[in-house]
Design a protein around this motif. Sequence first.
Motif, short mmCIF file in Angstrom:
data_model
loop_
_atom_site.label_atom_id
_atom_site.label_comp_id
_atom_site.label_asym_id
_atom_site.label_seq_id
_atom_site.Cartn_x
_atom_site.Cartn_y
_atom_site.Cartn_z
N LEU A 71 -13.76 -1.88 18.09
CA LEU A 71 -13.07 -2.70 17.53
C LEU A 71 -12.38 -1.57 16.67
CD1 LEU A 71 -14.56 -5.96 18.09
CD2 LEU A 71 -12.50 -4.96 19.60
N PHE A 72 -10.58 -2.09 16.61
CA PHE A 72 -10.39 -1.15 15.77
C PHE A 72 -9.79 -1.83 14.41
CE2 PHE A 72 -7.33 1.64 13.11
CZ PHE A 72 -8.18 2.64 12.13
N GLU A 73 -10.61 -3.01 14.23
CA GLU A 73 -9.59 -3.74 13.06
C GLU A 73 -9.27 -3.51 11.56
OE1 GLU A 73 -9.90 -7.50 10.06
OE2 GLU A 73 -10.59 -5.33 9.87
N GLY A 74 -7.32 -4.00 11.49
CA GLY A 74 -7.14 -3.92 9.75
C GLY A 74 -5.33 -4.91 10.23
N TRP A 75 -5.38 -4.84 8.84
CA TRP A 75 -4.17 -6.45 8.77
C TRP A 75 -2.79 -5.58 9.78
CZ3 TRP A 75 -0.55 -5.86 5.39
CH2 TRP A 75 -0.05 -4.95 4.39
N PHE A 76 -2.74 -4.48 9.58
CA PHE A 76 -1.28 -3.78 9.68
C PHE A 76 -1.76 -3.34 10.56
CE2 PHE A 76 -2.19 -0.63 6.30
CZ PHE A 76 -1.61 0.31 7.33
N PRO A 91 12.36 -10.79 2.79
CA PRO A 91 11.82 -12.65 2.59
C PRO A 91 11.18 -12.39 0.73
CG PRO A 91 10.76 -11.12 4.28
CD PRO A 91 11.67 -10.11 3.86
N TRP A 92 10.85 -13.38 0.70
CA TRP A 92 9.81 -13.54 -0.37
C TRP A 92 9.05 -13.23 -0.52
CZ3 TRP A 92 5.44 -16.32 -1.19
CH2 TRP A 92 5.40 -16.55 -2.78
N PRO A 93 7.80 -13.01 -1.46
CA PRO A 93 8.30 -12.56 -2.42
C PRO A 93 8.45 -11.27 -2.96
CG PRO A 93 5.92 -11.45 -1.95
CD PRO A 93 6.65 -12.47 -0.77
N ILE A 94 9.28 -10.47 -1.94
CA ILE A 94 9.60 -8.94 -2.46
C ILE A 94 11.47 -9.79 -3.32
CG2 ILE A 94 10.83 -7.12 -1.48
CD1 ILE A 94 9.25 -7.15 1.78
N SER A 95 11.22 -9.70 -4.15
CA SER A 95 12.06 -10.34 -5.27
C SER A 95 13.45 -9.13 -5.39
CB SER A 95 11.90 -11.80 -5.75
OG SER A 95 10.63 -11.28 -6.53
N ASP A 99 9.92 -4.59 -6.16
CA ASP A 99 9.46 -5.11 -4.89
C ASP A 99 10.09 -4.10 -3.47
OD1 ASP A 99 7.45 -6.56 -7.03
OD2 ASP A 99 9.58 -8.18 -6.32
N ARG A 100 10.80 -4.20 -3.66
CA ARG A 100 12.29 -3.83 -2.51
C ARG A 100 11.88 -2.31 -2.14
NH1 ARG A 100 15.67 -6.91 -1.05
NH2 ARG A 100 16.52 -7.05 -3.34
N ALA A 101 11.59 -1.12 -3.55
CA ALA A 101 11.38 0.27 -3.80
C ALA A 101 9.99 -0.35 -2.87
CB ALA A 101 11.29 0.68 -4.82
N PHE A 102 8.85 -0.74 -3.65
CA PHE A 102 7.81 -0.78 -2.65
C PHE A 102 7.41 -0.91 -1.76
CE2 PHE A 102 3.51 -2.78 -2.45
CZ PHE A 102 2.54 -1.55 -2.63
N ALA A 103 8.00 -1.88 -1.23
CA ALA A 103 8.44 -2.53 0.65
C ALA A 103 8.83 -0.65 1.90
CB ALA A 103 8.74 -3.07 0.65
N LEU A 104 10.34 -0.31 0.71
CA LEU A 104 10.58 0.32 0.95
C LEU A 104 9.31 2.22 1.76
CD1 LEU A 104 14.18 0.80 0.02
CD2 LEU A 104 13.42 0.09 2.50
N VAL A 162 -3.01 -11.98 -2.41
CA VAL A 162 -1.94 -11.52 -0.82
C VAL A 162 -0.56 -11.24 -0.97
CG1 VAL A 162 -1.53 -13.19 0.35
CG2 VAL A 162 -4.11 -13.82 -0.45
N GLU A 163 -0.26 -11.61 -2.31
CA GLU A 163 1.55 -11.28 -2.62
C GLU A 163 1.72 -10.18 -2.50
OE1 GLU A 163 3.03 -14.29 -5.39
OE2 GLU A 163 2.21 -16.11 -4.29
N TYR A 164 0.87 -9.28 -3.31
CA TYR A 164 1.04 -8.09 -3.29
C TYR A 164 1.16 -7.13 -1.85
CZ TYR A 164 -1.15 -2.77 -3.73
OH TYR A 164 -1.31 -1.86 -3.91
N PHE A 165 0.01 -7.52 -0.94
CA PHE A 165 0.16 -7.20 1.02
C PHE A 165 1.11 -7.85 1.10
CE2 PHE A 165 -4.16 -6.60 -0.10
CZ PHE A 165 -4.36 -5.55 0.19
N TRP A 166 1.97 -8.73 0.86
CA TRP A 166 3.00 -9.48 1.77
C TRP A 166 4.48 -8.32 1.21
CZ3 TRP A 166 2.45 -15.47 0.43
CH2 TRP A 166 1.68 -15.70 0.87
N LYS A 167 4.68 -8.02 0.08
CA LYS A 167 5.38 -7.33 -0.34
C LYS A 167 5.16 -5.98 0.09
CE LYS A 167 5.70 -9.20 -5.51
NZ LYS A 167 5.68 -8.70 -6.90
#
Length: 206
Positions: A71-76, A91-95, A99-104, A162-167
């Motif tokens: 089982l190769f488990e991971g959040w993404f 979407p929030w919390p990419i505000s 944040d947008r640069a990090f997400a990209l 957690v919000e860091y990972f959502w970003k």
Amino acid sequence: GDRQQLQQVDPRLRWRGPPGTHDIATGIQVLQQVRSGSADPVLMPRFDKSLHGGMGDRIAPEPLSNIDILLFEGWFVGMQPLDAAQFDTAPWPISSEDDRAFALDCNYRLQDYLPLWDLLDALVVLHPGDYRLSKQWRQEAEQKMKQQGRSGMSDAEIVVFVEYFWKALHPDLFLTPLLKTADLVIEVQPDHMPGQVKKPGAAIAD
């Protein structure tokens, strides 16, 4: 440790977890060795989440033999890179622009993981009805670690964590497509019990 080295490469990589913070070559090597059916022991990587005040770090690998199922488990696991235009109205919390640069950047780094996904025989997604439950669940996990005498994060630190990972890879953007293509999607209810089970990948194959 690994975490400190990552921050030297990119100061935004505060925690191991987002794309760009994994040893992909080792992952590919492990999966290829397991798939080969070799009798030699596989050195399975391990990670201790309690180290560094709950930040976590790698520990010595564990040799394993006669592996039937891995089982190769991971959040993404299985997530695919998206068109950059989708981040114009992220979407929030990419505000903020940062944040947008990090997400990209995280989106771009997903490309490196595609050879790893190609080695998986099937993709099973555990899907909470509301991704925001991950905050509550992380708090529960940290409390359990503390009860066991191990160090962990405070509730305030968990919110930032957690919000860091959502970003990094927002569930609305990256998880939603997987729900249509995965081999199996298992709904996870707030009490951690399984809910509905769907086979979207089977419908595509048909």
